[in-house]
Scaffold this motif. Structure first.
Motif, PDB file in Angstrom:
ATOM      1  N   UNK A 291       0.850  -1.193   0.000  1.00 20.89           N
ATOM      2  CA  UNK A 291       0.000   0.000   0.000  1.00 20.89           C
ATOM      3  C   UNK A 291       0.885   1.242   0.000  1.00 20.89           C
ATOM      4  N   UNK A 292       0.746   2.068  -1.033  1.00 20.25           N
ATOM      5  CA  UNK A 292       1.492   3.323  -1.123  1.00 20.25           C
ATOM      6  C   UNK A 292       0.779   4.433  -0.371  1.00 20.25           C
ATOM      7  N   UNK A 293      -0.544   4.413  -0.418  1.00 19.58           N
ATOM      8  CA  UNK A 293      -1.333   5.476   0.169  1.00 19.58           C
ATOM      9  C   UNK A 293      -2.722   4.928   0.467  1.00 19.58           C
ATOM     10  N   UNK A 294      -3.245   5.268   1.626  1.00 18.22           N
ATOM     11  CA  UNK A 294      -4.612   4.860   1.973  1.00 18.22           C
ATOM     12  C   UNK A 294      -5.307   6.107   2.520  1.00 18.22           C
ATOM     13  N   UNK A 295      -5.707   6.101   3.807  1.00 16.97           N
ATOM     14  CA  UNK A 295      -6.321   7.304   4.371  1.00 16.97           C
ATOM     15  C   UNK A 295      -5.331   8.459   4.301  1.00 16.97           C
ATOM     16  N   UNK A 296      -5.834   9.631   3.905  1.00 21.57           N
ATOM     17  CA  UNK A 296      -5.008  10.834   3.903  1.00 21.57           C
ATOM     18  C   UNK A 296      -5.724  11.947   4.649  1.00 21.57           C
ATOM     19  N   UNK A 297      -5.046  12.523   5.625  1.00 21.14           N
ATOM     20  CA  UNK A 297      -5.592  13.705   6.281  1.00 21.14           C
ATOM     21  C   UNK A 297      -5.582  14.849   5.263  1.00 21.14           C
TER      22      UNK A 297
ATOM     23  N   UNK B 191      -1.636  17.110  -3.974  1.00 17.79           N
ATOM     24  CA  UNK B 191      -2.398  17.734  -5.056  1.00 17.79           C
ATOM     25  C   UNK B 191      -3.723  17.067  -5.363  1.00 17.79           C
ATOM     26  N   UNK B 192      -4.278  16.358  -4.403  1.00 18.51           N
ATOM     27  CA  UNK B 192      -5.547  15.670  -4.616  1.00 18.51           C
ATOM     28  C   UNK B 192      -6.719  16.542  -4.174  1.00 18.51           C
ATOM     29  N   UNK B 193      -7.897  16.221  -4.689  1.00 10.88           N
ATOM     30  CA  UNK B 193      -9.109  16.966  -4.348  1.00 10.88           C
ATOM     31  C   UNK B 193      -9.631  16.559  -2.972  1.00 10.88           C
ATOM     32  N   UNK B 194     -10.357  17.466  -2.340  1.00 13.88           N
ATOM     33  CA  UNK B 194     -10.976  17.160  -1.049  1.00 13.88           C
ATOM     34  C   UNK B 194     -12.019  16.051  -1.159  1.00 13.88           C
ATOM     35  N   UNK B 195     -12.536  15.838  -2.351  1.00 16.35           N
ATOM     36  CA  UNK B 195     -13.540  14.791  -2.557  1.00 16.35           C
ATOM     37  C   UNK B 195     -12.922  13.412  -2.759  1.00 16.35           C
ATOM     38  N   UNK B 196     -11.604  13.322  -2.711  1.00 14.23           N
ATOM     39  CA  UNK B 196     -10.916  12.036  -2.871  1.00 14.23           C
ATOM     40  C   UNK B 196     -11.406  11.027  -1.838  1.00 14.23           C
ATOM     41  N   UNK B 197     -11.621   9.815  -2.263  1.00 13.14           N
ATOM     42  CA  UNK B 197     -12.044   8.765  -1.338  1.00 13.14           C
ATOM     43  C   UNK B 197     -10.933   8.411  -0.348  1.00 13.14           C
ATOM     44  N   UNK B 198      -9.718   8.834  -0.624  1.00 11.94           N
ATOM     45  CA  UNK B 198      -8.630   8.674   0.346  1.00 11.94           C
ATOM     46  C   UNK B 198      -8.941   9.454   1.625  1.00 11.94           C
TER      47      UNK B 198
END
Length: 90
Positions: free
Chosen positions: A2-8, A16-23
């Motif tokens: 896993x490179x990335x899962x939950x992100x604060x 650079x991801x959107x606030x609507x990201x499922x992360x």
């Protein structure tokens, strides 16, 4: 792997991801599978007929997989490619 899962919010903003990201709600993971290309991972998940919301081959470096964040929601089963050319159907 896993490179990335939950992100604060701070980490999500930093990548650079959107606030609507499922992360942001813990419903997505970016993964790599040793010995498999991201394309092979996408094809294996599709062949396994697993319920997913999104399956994305990203920059041909990892695979994003997510589930719906609505317990009563129906997974979209959306399969995409994201790379320098943009976002398009798989």
């Amino acid at each position: 792997m896993v490179n990335s899962a939950f992100r604060c919010k701070e980490v999500n903003d930093a990548v650079g991801s959107k606030d609507t990201s499922q992360h942001r709600v813990g419903c997505a993971a970016d993964i790599r599978v040793p010995g498999m290309t991201p394309d092979q991972v996408v094809k294996a998940i599709m062949a396994a007929d697993l319920p997913f919301d999104q399956l994305i081959r990203e920059f041909d470096r990892w695979t994003h997989i997510s589930i719906t964040n609505d317990p009563n929601g129906k997974p979209r089963g959306q399969v995409l490619i994201i790379d320098r050319q943009g976002t398009r159907p798989y």
